[in-house]
Scaffold this motif. Sequence first.
Motif, PDB file in Angstrom:
ATOM      1  N   VAL A 176      -2.577   5.454  -1.714  1.00 41.37           N
ATOM      2  CA  VAL A 176      -3.783   4.486  -1.550  1.00 41.37           C
ATOM      3  C   VAL A 176      -4.082   4.688  -0.202  1.00 41.37           C
ATOM      4  O   VAL A 176      -5.455   4.836   0.022  1.00 41.37           O
ATOM      5  CB  VAL A 176      -3.327   3.281  -1.923  1.00 41.37           C
ATOM      6  N   VAL A 177      -3.621   4.767   0.793  1.00 41.72           N
ATOM      7  CA  VAL A 177      -3.882   4.739   2.179  1.00 41.72           C
ATOM      8  C   VAL A 177      -4.916   5.828   2.465  1.00 41.72           C
ATOM      9  O   VAL A 177      -5.944   6.012   2.839  1.00 41.72           O
ATOM     10  CB  VAL A 177      -2.947   4.741   3.134  1.00 41.72           C
ATOM     11  N   LEU A 236     -13.947   6.109   2.987  1.00 39.61           N
ATOM     12  CA  LEU A 236     -14.143   5.962   4.335  1.00 39.61           C
ATOM     13  C   LEU A 236     -14.947   7.244   4.804  1.00 39.61           C
ATOM     14  O   LEU A 236     -16.045   7.271   5.363  1.00 39.61           O
ATOM     15  CB  LEU A 236     -13.511   5.283   5.226  1.00 39.61           C
ATOM     16  N   LEU A 292       0.939  -1.171   0.219  1.00 40.83           N
ATOM     17  CA  LEU A 292      -0.027  -0.086   0.067  1.00 40.83           C
ATOM     18  C   LEU A 292       0.901   1.203  -0.011  1.00 40.83           C
ATOM     19  O   LEU A 292       1.582   1.547   0.858  1.00 40.83           O
ATOM     20  CB  LEU A 292      -0.850   0.123   1.170  1.00 40.83           C
ATOM     21  N   ASP A 342      -6.327   7.686  -0.033  1.00 40.75           N
ATOM     22  CA  ASP A 342      -7.626   7.417  -0.719  1.00 40.75           C
ATOM     23  C   ASP A 342      -8.687   6.701  -0.116  1.00 40.75           C
ATOM     24  O   ASP A 342      -9.944   6.904  -0.032  1.00 40.75           O
ATOM     25  CB  ASP A 342      -7.467   6.696  -2.196  1.00 40.75           C
ATOM     26  N   LEU A 343      -8.006   5.544   0.805  1.00 47.93           N
ATOM     27  CA  LEU A 343      -9.168   4.877   1.447  1.00 47.93           C
ATOM     28  C   LEU A 343      -9.702   5.605   2.403  1.00 47.93           C
ATOM     29  O   LEU A 343     -11.036   5.515   2.815  1.00 47.93           O
ATOM     30  CB  LEU A 343      -8.213   3.538   2.082  1.00 47.93           C
TER      31      LEU A 343
END
Length: 88
Positions: free
Chosen positions: A9-10, A17, A5, A12-13
Amino acid sequence: MIEGLSSAVVVDLVIGLTVIEGLALALYRRHTGKGVRIGDFAVNLVSGLCLMLALRGAVADAAWHWIGLWLAAAGCAHATDLWRRWRR
């Protein structure tokens, strides 16, 4: 798994959320009439999202003006939130 990751990407997550959380709170309030009023959390949520978008830009090596734009938007949303709370 964590090694695969990237920071982008983190972020984006977390953004995803946060958007889901906002939608869930709004839908819950709309369908039940209970919970937090949308106006009580929306501006605060926007401020946080703008900060996360600035972070996303920084880890993705975006141009400085995009990062500055997101930071300015976060500041405006934060000031709006404070102003609304202060009036109460």
